[in-house]
Design an enzyme around this catalytic site. Structure first.
Site, PDB file in Angstrom:
ATOM      1  N   SER A 144       0.897  -1.149   0.090  1.00 59.61           N
ATOM      2  CA  SER A 144       0.138   0.114  -0.047  1.00 59.61           C
ATOM      3  C   SER A 144       0.738   1.324  -0.091  1.00 59.61           C
ATOM      4  O   SER A 144       2.118   1.052   0.345  1.00 59.61           O
ATOM      5  CB  SER A 144      -0.822   0.024   1.300  1.00 59.61           C
ATOM      6  OG  SER A 144      -1.588   1.389   1.572  1.00 59.61           O
ATOM      7  N   TYR A 157      -3.257  -0.712  10.351  1.00 54.75           N
ATOM      8  CA  TYR A 157      -3.265  -1.062   8.660  1.00 54.75           C
ATOM      9  C   TYR A 157      -1.617  -0.686   8.136  1.00 54.75           C
ATOM     10  O   TYR A 157      -1.323  -1.436   7.505  1.00 54.75           O
ATOM     11  CB  TYR A 157      -4.270  -0.333   8.105  1.00 54.75           C
ATOM     12  CG  TYR A 157      -4.292  -0.301   6.518  1.00 54.75           C
ATOM     13  CD1 TYR A 157      -4.874  -1.652   5.902  1.00 54.75           C
ATOM     14  CD2 TYR A 157      -3.819   0.320   5.714  1.00 54.75           C
ATOM     15  CE1 TYR A 157      -5.135  -1.816   4.787  1.00 54.75           C
ATOM     16  CE2 TYR A 157      -3.668   0.176   4.408  1.00 54.75           C
ATOM     17  CZ  TYR A 157      -4.353  -0.938   3.803  1.00 54.75           C
ATOM     18  OH  TYR A 157      -4.242  -1.190   2.400  1.00 54.75           O
TER      19      TYR A 157
HETATM   20  P1  NAD Z   1     -11.976  -4.479  -1.590  1.00 57.39           P
HETATM   21  O1  NAD Z   1     -12.456  -4.611  -0.332  1.00 57.39           O
HETATM   22  O2  NAD Z   1     -12.671  -4.136  -2.703  1.00 57.39           O
HETATM   23  O3  NAD Z   1     -11.377  -6.174  -1.801  1.00 57.39           O
HETATM   24  C1  NAD Z   1     -10.893  -6.896  -0.854  1.00 57.39           C
HETATM   25  C2  NAD Z   1     -11.243  -8.310  -1.187  1.00 57.39           C
HETATM   26  O4  NAD Z   1     -10.618  -9.235  -0.125  1.00 57.39           O
HETATM   27  C3  NAD Z   1     -12.980  -8.553  -0.796  1.00 57.39           C
HETATM   28  O5  NAD Z   1     -13.305  -9.236  -1.841  1.00 57.39           O
HETATM   29  C4  NAD Z   1     -12.876  -9.412   0.349  1.00 57.39           C
HETATM   30  O6  NAD Z   1     -13.963 -10.312   0.499  1.00 57.39           O
HETATM   31  C5  NAD Z   1     -11.653 -10.268   0.136  1.00 57.39           C
HETATM   32  N1  NAD Z   1     -11.064 -10.565   1.762  1.00 57.39           N
HETATM   33  C6  NAD Z   1     -10.999  -9.980   2.777  1.00 57.39           C
HETATM   34  N2  NAD Z   1     -10.454 -10.561   3.983  1.00 57.39           N
HETATM   35  C7  NAD Z   1     -10.391 -11.773   3.565  1.00 57.39           C
HETATM   36  C8  NAD Z   1      -9.974 -13.056   4.144  1.00 57.39           C
HETATM   37  N3  NAD Z   1      -9.646 -12.999   5.385  1.00 57.39           N
HETATM   38  N4  NAD Z   1     -10.124 -14.151   3.283  1.00 57.39           N
HETATM   39  C9  NAD Z   1     -10.292 -14.192   1.885  1.00 57.39           C
HETATM   40  N5  NAD Z   1     -10.530 -13.070   1.249  1.00 57.39           N
HETATM   41  C10 NAD Z   1     -10.835 -11.952   2.047  1.00 57.39           C
HETATM   42  O7  NAD Z   1     -10.247  -3.876  -1.382  1.00 57.39           O
HETATM   43  P2  NAD Z   1      -9.298  -3.330  -2.715  1.00 57.39           P
HETATM   44  O8  NAD Z   1      -9.152  -2.133  -2.388  1.00 57.39           O
HETATM   45  O9  NAD Z   1      -9.505  -4.204  -3.712  1.00 57.39           O
HETATM   46  O10 NAD Z   1      -8.240  -4.204  -1.772  1.00 57.39           O
HETATM   47  C11 NAD Z   1      -7.380  -5.006  -2.492  1.00 57.39           C
HETATM   48  C12 NAD Z   1      -6.149  -4.809  -1.590  1.00 57.39           C
HETATM   49  O11 NAD Z   1      -5.553  -3.735  -1.992  1.00 57.39           O
HETATM   50  C13 NAD Z   1      -6.045  -5.165  -0.142  1.00 57.39           C
HETATM   51  O12 NAD Z   1      -4.896  -5.813   0.375  1.00 57.39           O
HETATM   52  C14 NAD Z   1      -5.768  -3.464   0.256  1.00 57.39           C
HETATM   53  O13 NAD Z   1      -5.074  -3.542   1.596  1.00 57.39           O
HETATM   54  C15 NAD Z   1      -4.933  -3.121  -0.935  1.00 57.39           C
HETATM   55  N6  NAD Z   1      -4.918  -1.559  -0.979  1.00 57.39           N
HETATM   56  C16 NAD Z   1      -6.101  -0.838  -1.549  1.00 57.39           C
HETATM   57  C17 NAD Z   1      -6.101   0.377  -1.641  1.00 57.39           C
HETATM   58  C18 NAD Z   1      -7.446   1.111  -2.059  1.00 57.39           C
HETATM   59  O14 NAD Z   1      -7.159   2.264  -2.126  1.00 57.39           O
HETATM   60  N7  NAD Z   1      -8.445   0.647  -2.279  1.00 57.39           N
HETATM   61  C19 NAD Z   1      -4.744   1.164  -1.528  1.00 57.39           C
HETATM   62  C20 NAD Z   1      -3.765   0.318  -1.290  1.00 57.39           C
HETATM   63  C21 NAD Z   1      -3.824  -0.900  -1.103  1.00 57.39           C
END
Ligand code: NAD
Length: 258
Positions: A144, A157
């Site tokens: 991230s 986080y």
């Molecule tokens: P999102 O919430 O849309 O998708 C995350 C997915 O992970 C969901 O489908 C959820 O059900 C699944 N998940 C969560 N816990 C789980 C578990 N214990 N077992 C199996 N599945 C699980 O979020 P996103 O933004 O697509 O996030 C994806 C990754 O990107 C994450 O690691 C997040 O930390 C990272 N990230 C996101 C952002 C942002 O701005 N959206 C920025 C930096 C990093």
């Protein structure tokens, strides 16, 4: 040049939403067989519908990445789909409640670490063993912008995403001669379910203002798109990146340069 994944099997965790879902689509468009893991079977069904519309092969596995037995069973099932996993994208993650460091409960701290750090390590452990047996592979983890930057009320986080970089780099050097490359991608702000969740509770106007404030933190003055993260993951997973291991690639509109 877009990477081609014909004949490759790609495993994606968190494939039911956001970055994981879009990556599933992008890999499938590039010819891969995609195996999606998520704890949300509804999310996986939605991903499946999008991939089926392409005529792509998609296998959905409902599993909790923070549960050792659930991961072991899911990776064993994943292996049975084509007999191998060429590329793994360990992307499932959660955000924390907006809480100051001294007000965090141990329960909240453990919940975030258990999924964002332990969950990625559990998946990597199983994937590395499988890739050793098949003679190589590539793993990409989702870090991230908070692996590099700070934000109030995001201590757990941010700590989890800094730990993820250490996990990635240390594992990468251990398996560098085994044909297994291990990297991370560090997204900037991406409008997904996670962002919506972290802004929930705000009124409509406040939510829009918060989104704009996050966009303005990026030198490009905009949020990223899930597809822009998918493209970076595809590069790191591809043969074009065969001399790249142990890096965390920021995909954040210049934020990491500040
Ligand atoms: P999102 O919430 O849309 O998708 C995350 C997915 O992970 C969901 O489908 C959820 O059900 C699944 N998940 C969560 N816990 C789980 C578990 N214990 N077992 C199996 N599945 C699980 O979020 P996103 O933004 O697509 O996030 C994806 C990754 O990107 C994450 O690691 C997040 O930390 C990272 N990230 C996101 C952002 C942002 O701005 N959206 C920025 C930096 C990093």
């Amino acid at each position: 040049m877009a990477a081609h994944f014909d004949g490759k099997t790609v495993l994606i965790t968190g494939a039911g939403s956001g970055i994981g879902q879009e990556s599933a689509l992008a890999f499938a468009e590039a010819g891969a067989v995609v195996i999606g893991i998520d704890r949300s079977s509804d999310g996986l069904s939605r991903t499946g519908e999008r991939l089926e519309a392409l005529g792509a092969r998609f296998e959905a596995l409902t599993a909790d990445v923070s549960d050792e037995h659930s991961v072991a069973a899911a990776i064993a099932k994943a292996k049975s789909v084509t007999g191998r996993i060429d590329c793994a994208f360990n992307n499932a993650g959660i955000t924390q409640s907006a809480t100051l460091t001294a007000d965090l409960t141990l329960e909240e701290w453990d919940r975030v670490m258990r999924i964002n750090v332990t969950g990625v390590w559990l998946c990597m452990r199983a994937e590395i063993k499988l890739m050793q047996a098949q003679g190589g592979g590539s793993i990409t983890n989702t870090a991230s912008f908070l692996s590099y930057h700070s934000m109030v009320m995001q201590t757990a986080y941010a700590a989890s995403k800094v730990a993820l970089v250490g996990l990635t780099k240390n594992a990468a050097i251990e398996y560098a001669t085994a044909g297994i490359r291990i990297n991370a991608v560090a997204p900037g702000g991406i409008p997904t379910g996670m962002m919506a969740q972290s802004l929930s509770g705000l009124g409509h106007e406040q939510e829009n203002a918060a989104r704009q404030a996050i966009a303005d933190m990026h030198p490009m003055k905009r949020l990223g798109k899930p597809r822009e993260i998918a493209h970076a993951v595809m590069f790191l997973s591809s043969d074009e990146a065969q001399f790249v291991t142990g890096i965390c690639l920021p995909v954040d509109g210049g934020w990491s340069a500040l």
